[in-house]
Design a protein around this motif. Sequence first.
Motif, mmCIF file in Angstrom:
data_model
loop_
_atom_site.group_PDB
_atom_site.id
_atom_site.type_symbol
_atom_site.label_atom_id
_atom_site.label_comp_id
_atom_site.label_asym_id
_atom_site.label_seq_id
_atom_site.Cartn_x
_atom_site.Cartn_y
_atom_site.Cartn_z
ATOM 1 N N UNK A 126 16.762 -2.594 5.173
ATOM 2 C CA UNK A 126 16.181 -1.765 4.119
ATOM 3 C C UNK A 126 15.854 -0.388 4.682
ATOM 4 N N UNK A 127 15.739 0.584 3.807
ATOM 5 C CA UNK A 127 15.420 1.950 4.259
ATOM 6 C C UNK A 127 14.383 2.550 3.322
ATOM 7 N N UNK A 128 13.660 3.545 3.855
ATOM 8 C CA UNK A 128 12.604 4.212 3.105
ATOM 9 C C UNK A 128 12.679 5.707 3.359
ATOM 10 N N UNK A 129 12.188 6.523 2.426
ATOM 11 C CA UNK A 129 12.036 7.956 2.726
ATOM 12 C C UNK A 129 11.128 8.134 3.934
ATOM 13 N N UNK A 131 2.959 2.165 0.456
ATOM 14 C CA UNK A 131 4.060 2.303 -0.500
ATOM 15 C C UNK A 131 5.286 1.512 -0.041
ATOM 16 N N UNK A 132 5.518 1.461 1.269
ATOM 17 C CA UNK A 132 6.631 0.654 1.779
ATOM 18 C C UNK A 132 6.397 -0.828 1.478
ATOM 19 N N UNK A 133 5.152 -1.265 1.649
ATOM 20 C CA UNK A 133 4.831 -2.657 1.327
ATOM 21 C C UNK A 133 5.117 -2.941 -0.142
ATOM 22 N N UNK A 134 4.658 -2.069 -1.025
ATOM 23 C CA UNK A 134 4.899 -2.272 -2.460
ATOM 24 C C UNK A 134 6.389 -2.316 -2.770
#
Length: 463
Positions: free
Chosen positions: A347-350, A357-360
């Motif tokens: 998975x990737x995140x900004x 927010x990553x947890x959500x």
Amino acid sequence: MTNRRRGPIPPCDPAFEPIVLAWRDYLERVRASGGRPLRMAVEREDGLVSVFDSLAPGKDADPGSTYRMIERAAKFLLWSRGGWRIHFLGPDEAGRRLKAEYAESGPRAFDARVMGGVYGRPFEVVLHSPATFPEAREARHFPGGHLRGFRIGFDLGASDYKVAAVVDGEPVWSEEIPWAPATEPDPDYHFRMIQEGLKKAAAHLPRVDAIGGSSAGIIIRNQVRIASLFRSVPPDLFESKVRGIFERLAAEWKVPFEVINDGEVTALAGMLSIGEPGVLGVAMGSSEAAGYLDGEGHIPGWLDELAFAPVDLSPAAAVDEWSGDRGVGANYFSQQAVAKLALAAGLSFPSDMKLPERLKEVQGLAGRGNIPASRVFESIGVYLGYAVPWYEVFYGFRHLLVLGRVLSGPGGAAIVDKANEVLSAEFPETAARVRIHLLDEKSRRVGQAVAAASLPEIQGDPR
């Protein structure tokens, strides 16, 4: 040293080496060699001493592996109990090395520095003969459970804090209030934010009879000794405005006011919910918080800072950003763990997305059936399954209560299911002794604030 694993492997972390398997192999090797006493103790405030008894090899063909296990056990003992002095009786070489490593210039300087600061004494390791080793001296007190009256409870976390108005043990109002304490250098911000939450809760009560709270960090006698919530506050302002912040709030409200470590409140919430003592509570939020009530319902007054306690022996284990150590709980039972495992799952995140927010995001994906996201929570469940018997080495508990933001949504059930799978496959005796409890969704999110409200005792009938 080998780790004979029969149970599941974390799908997002195949290099994971559960410390409990190495400890089990170590004890088998020790008994085969003719064991001799290994005794360690930590000394904390008021001359209180916690003793840990085990075995060291009689004839040691692998002193390097022996020291590795002794040092990891010593670190777990230190952060579970807390103390400014380690007492050691065991192999001479291991004792001398322990003394060197837990010095200001050694690789465990963080541990020595923090413990020295918490207890206001220079940290040291003292080597003993059988004749000089100290006796155990523990303190126990009954926590909370005072339900009568109009009360306010709060629980301070890293990304938000919970506050609840409680009447005779039942919440009549609660709210999660966002804040950013860890990056704020002005302690007046912390005071103001907590005060605003208390006032919001008070507006839902005819009067306030008592206030109880829980906070991440080390809290002794209502004083903040160390807490990541205040990590940006300069040392001089910490001493003048943070250490006594709860005493200042108590003076403002003029009612019984008690604050303890959030892990201890987790255990209290568990005992109130389950109706039985012998509870180890583990809260998985911005970090890992823990608390313990023994089989008689007493709080021993230990630190229970399992965020710094080792659970993984892998040389590739994640490094804790604060302590600099590898394989400690903060990176296995927290939002940090979710972010770490999510990246490993593909998975990737900004880059500017914060941990909450990553947890959500991961929880939302898991709720929609995303397989990589689901594997994140399965991995934490495997971690937990191997942690339970390791925690049993140091704690006597029959109930493990898990809660916190990481347990919200379907991920919580996945974590508990995987943990039970590990226990059944690898540790059937532990599976028969210990039950893992997952609080309902509402209790998971505000249960600590409600339990914290029951901490202060009100003299007389508040009615």
